[in-house]
Motif scaffolding. Structure first.
Motif, PDB file in Angstrom:
ATOM      1  N   MET A  67      79.075   7.155  30.436  1.00  0.00           N
ATOM      2  CA  MET A  67      80.022   6.595  29.478  1.00  0.00           C
ATOM      3  C   MET A  67      81.065   5.725  30.176  1.00  0.00           C
ATOM      4  N   THR A  68      81.430   6.086  31.381  1.00  0.00           N
ATOM      5  CA  THR A  68      82.381   5.275  32.142  1.00  0.00           C
ATOM      6  C   THR A  68      81.766   3.925  32.482  1.00  0.00           C
ATOM      7  N   VAL A  69      80.518   3.925  32.927  1.00  0.00           N
ATOM      8  CA  VAL A  69      79.833   2.670  33.242  1.00  0.00           C
ATOM      9  C   VAL A  69      79.732   1.804  31.982  1.00  0.00           C
ATOM     10  N   SER A  70      79.369   2.415  30.874  1.00  0.00           N
ATOM     11  CA  SER A  70      79.262   1.690  29.610  1.00  0.00           C
ATOM     12  C   SER A  70      80.611   1.093  29.202  1.00  0.00           C
ATOM     13  N   TYR A  71      81.661   1.872  29.321  1.00  0.00           N
ATOM     14  CA  TYR A  71      83.006   1.424  28.957  1.00  0.00           C
ATOM     15  C   TYR A  71      83.436   0.256  29.851  1.00  0.00           C
ATOM     16  N   LEU A  72      83.188   0.362  31.146  1.00  0.00           N
ATOM     17  CA  LEU A  72      83.581  -0.702  32.066  1.00  0.00           C
ATOM     18  C   LEU A  72      82.798  -1.988  31.812  1.00  0.00           C
ATOM     19  N   LYS A  73      81.511  -1.868  31.472  1.00  0.00           N
ATOM     20  CA  LYS A  73      80.718  -3.048  31.124  1.00  0.00           C
ATOM     21  C   LYS A  73      81.287  -3.723  29.879  1.00  0.00           C
ATOM     22  N   GLN A  74      81.628  -2.904  28.890  1.00  0.00           N
ATOM     23  CA  GLN A  74      82.190  -3.413  27.640  1.00  0.00           C
ATOM     24  C   GLN A  74      83.509  -4.141  27.917  1.00  0.00           C
ATOM     25  N   GLN A  75      84.365  -3.542  28.722  1.00  0.00           N
ATOM     26  CA  GLN A  75      85.646  -4.163  29.051  1.00  0.00           C
ATOM     27  C   GLN A  75      85.442  -5.474  29.817  1.00  0.00           C
ATOM     28  N   SER A  76      84.469  -5.491  30.692  1.00  0.00           N
ATOM     29  CA  SER A  76      84.179  -6.697  31.470  1.00  0.00           C
ATOM     30  C   SER A  76      83.722  -7.833  30.559  1.00  0.00           C
ATOM     31  N   GLN A  77      82.868  -7.504  29.594  1.00  0.00           N
ATOM     32  CA  GLN A  77      82.393  -8.527  28.655  1.00  0.00           C
ATOM     33  C   GLN A  77      83.540  -9.067  27.800  1.00  0.00           C
ATOM     34  N   LEU A  78      84.439  -8.174  27.357  1.00  0.00           N
ATOM     35  CA  LEU A  78      85.594  -8.614  26.574  1.00  0.00           C
ATOM     36  C   LEU A  78      86.483  -9.538  27.400  1.00  0.00           C
ATOM     37  N   GLN A  79      86.683  -9.186  28.645  1.00  0.00           N
ATOM     38  CA  GLN A  79      87.508 -10.000  29.540  1.00  0.00           C
ATOM     39  C   GLN A  79      86.897 -11.386  29.718  1.00  0.00           C
ATOM     40  N   MET A  80      85.573 -11.437  29.879  1.00  0.00           N
ATOM     41  CA  MET A  80      84.906 -12.728  30.049  1.00  0.00           C
ATOM     42  C   MET A  80      85.057 -13.578  28.794  1.00  0.00           C
ATOM     43  N   LYS A  81      84.925 -12.964  27.621  1.00  0.00           N
ATOM     44  CA  LYS A  81      85.081 -13.702  26.362  1.00  0.00           C
ATOM     45  C   LYS A  81      86.493 -14.246  26.228  1.00  0.00           C
ATOM     46  N   ARG A  82      87.490 -13.414  26.575  1.00  0.00           N
ATOM     47  CA  ARG A  82      88.886 -13.856  26.484  1.00  0.00           C
ATOM     48  C   ARG A  82      89.154 -15.013  27.432  1.00  0.00           C
ATOM     49  N   SER A  83      88.672 -14.899  28.655  1.00  0.00           N
ATOM     50  CA  SER A  83      88.938 -15.956  29.629  1.00  0.00           C
ATOM     51  C   SER A  83      88.221 -17.244  29.226  1.00  0.00           C
ATOM     52  N   PHE A  84      87.023 -17.137  28.651  1.00  0.00           N
ATOM     53  CA  PHE A  84      86.312 -18.329  28.189  1.00  0.00           C
ATOM     54  C   PHE A  84      87.083 -18.988  27.058  1.00  0.00           C
ATOM     55  N   HIS A  85      87.600 -18.179  26.127  1.00  0.00           N
ATOM     56  CA  HIS A  85      88.357 -18.708  24.997  1.00  0.00           C
ATOM     57  C   HIS A  85      89.617 -19.412  25.497  1.00  0.00           C
ATOM     58  N   LYS A  86      90.334 -18.775  26.427  1.00  0.00           N
ATOM     59  CA  LYS A  86      91.546 -19.387  26.975  1.00  0.00           C
ATOM     60  C   LYS A  86      91.206 -20.670  27.720  1.00  0.00           C
ATOM     61  N   SER A  87      90.101 -20.645  28.459  1.00  0.00           N
ATOM     62  CA  SER A  87      89.672 -21.825  29.202  1.00  0.00           C
ATOM     63  C   SER A  87      89.349 -22.970  28.247  1.00  0.00           C
ATOM     64  N   SER A  88      88.686 -22.653  27.143  1.00  0.00           N
ATOM     65  CA  SER A  88      88.333 -23.678  26.164  1.00  0.00           C
ATOM     66  C   SER A  88      89.587 -24.290  25.556  1.00  0.00           C
ATOM     67  N   GLN A  89      90.563 -23.445  25.235  1.00  0.00           N
ATOM     68  CA  GLN A  89      91.823 -23.946  24.678  1.00  0.00           C
ATOM     69  C   GLN A  89      92.533 -24.838  25.691  1.00  0.00           C
ATOM     70  N   PHE A  90      92.544 -24.402  26.950  1.00  0.00           N
ATOM     71  CA  PHE A  90      93.190 -25.197  27.997  1.00  0.00           C
ATOM     72  C   PHE A  90      92.492 -26.543  28.148  1.00  0.00           C
ATOM     73  N   ASP A  91      91.159 -26.541  28.172  1.00  0.00           N
ATOM     74  CA  ASP A  91      90.393 -27.777  28.305  1.00  0.00           C
ATOM     75  C   ASP A  91      90.683 -28.724  27.139  1.00  0.00           C
ATOM     76  N   PHE A  92      90.776 -28.172  25.928  1.00  0.00           N
ATOM     77  CA  PHE A  92      91.063 -28.995  24.757  1.00  0.00           C
ATOM     78  C   PHE A  92      92.435 -29.637  24.890  1.00  0.00           C
ATOM     79  N   ARG A  93      93.426 -28.826  25.237  1.00  0.00           N
ATOM     80  CA  ARG A  93      94.796 -29.358  25.368  1.00  0.00           C
ATOM     81  C   ARG A  93      94.875 -30.426  26.463  1.00  0.00           C
ATOM     82  N   GLU A  94      94.210 -30.154  27.572  1.00  0.00           N
ATOM     83  CA  GLU A  94      94.226 -31.111  28.675  1.00  0.00           C
ATOM     84  C   GLU A  94      93.557 -32.416  28.251  1.00  0.00           C
TER      85      GLU A  94
END
Length: 126
Positions: A67-94
């Motif tokens: 369950m710990t491995v599963s939870y950490l994978k889930q958190q990692s995927q969420l982090q990647m989605k957030r960073s991609f979204h922020k990156s996309s917003q930054f790219d648009f603004r730039e």
């Protein structure tokens, strides 16, 4: 001078191989204790997550690790989605900012100010 007897400790009588045989169970117990302690810490850290998935059940060590491995994978995927979204917003603004600079530069080259140029500059500034 009287003869002296040399007292030899039993440990000094053991060969290195025999010392390792005696030490091995102690070292193994310490290793298992460290593993169990870490698993218990994981259980405490992720207790709410475990209760959400398996309420009122006694978790085995393997369950806690899985369950710990599963939870950490889930958190990692969420982090990647957030960073991609922020990156996309930054790219648009730039990109928007760069486009705006180019438009201002182009319009500044033409001395004649038409109503369209004025409206366009006004629109960009919003």
């Amino acid at each position: 001078m009287a003869p002296s007897t040399v007292f030899m400790e039993p440990e000094n009588l053991l060969t290195p191989k025999e010392k390792n045989k005696l030490r091995k169970p102690v070292v193994e117990k310490m290793r298992r204790d460290r593993i169990n302690s870490s698993i218990e810490q994981l259980k405490l850290l992720l207790e709410k997550e475990f209760q959400r998935h398996q309420p009122n059940s006694k978790l085995e060590k393997a369950d806690i690790l899985e369950m710990t491995v599963s939870y950490l994978k889930q958190q990692s995927q969420l982090q990647m989605k957030r960073s991609f979204h922020k990156s996309s917003q930054f790219d648009f603004r730039e990109g928007y900012s760069r486009c705006l600079q180019e438009a201002f530069h182009f319009l500044s080259l033409h001395k004649v100010r038409t109503e369209t140029q004025t409206k366009l500059l006004s629109h960009f500034q919003k």
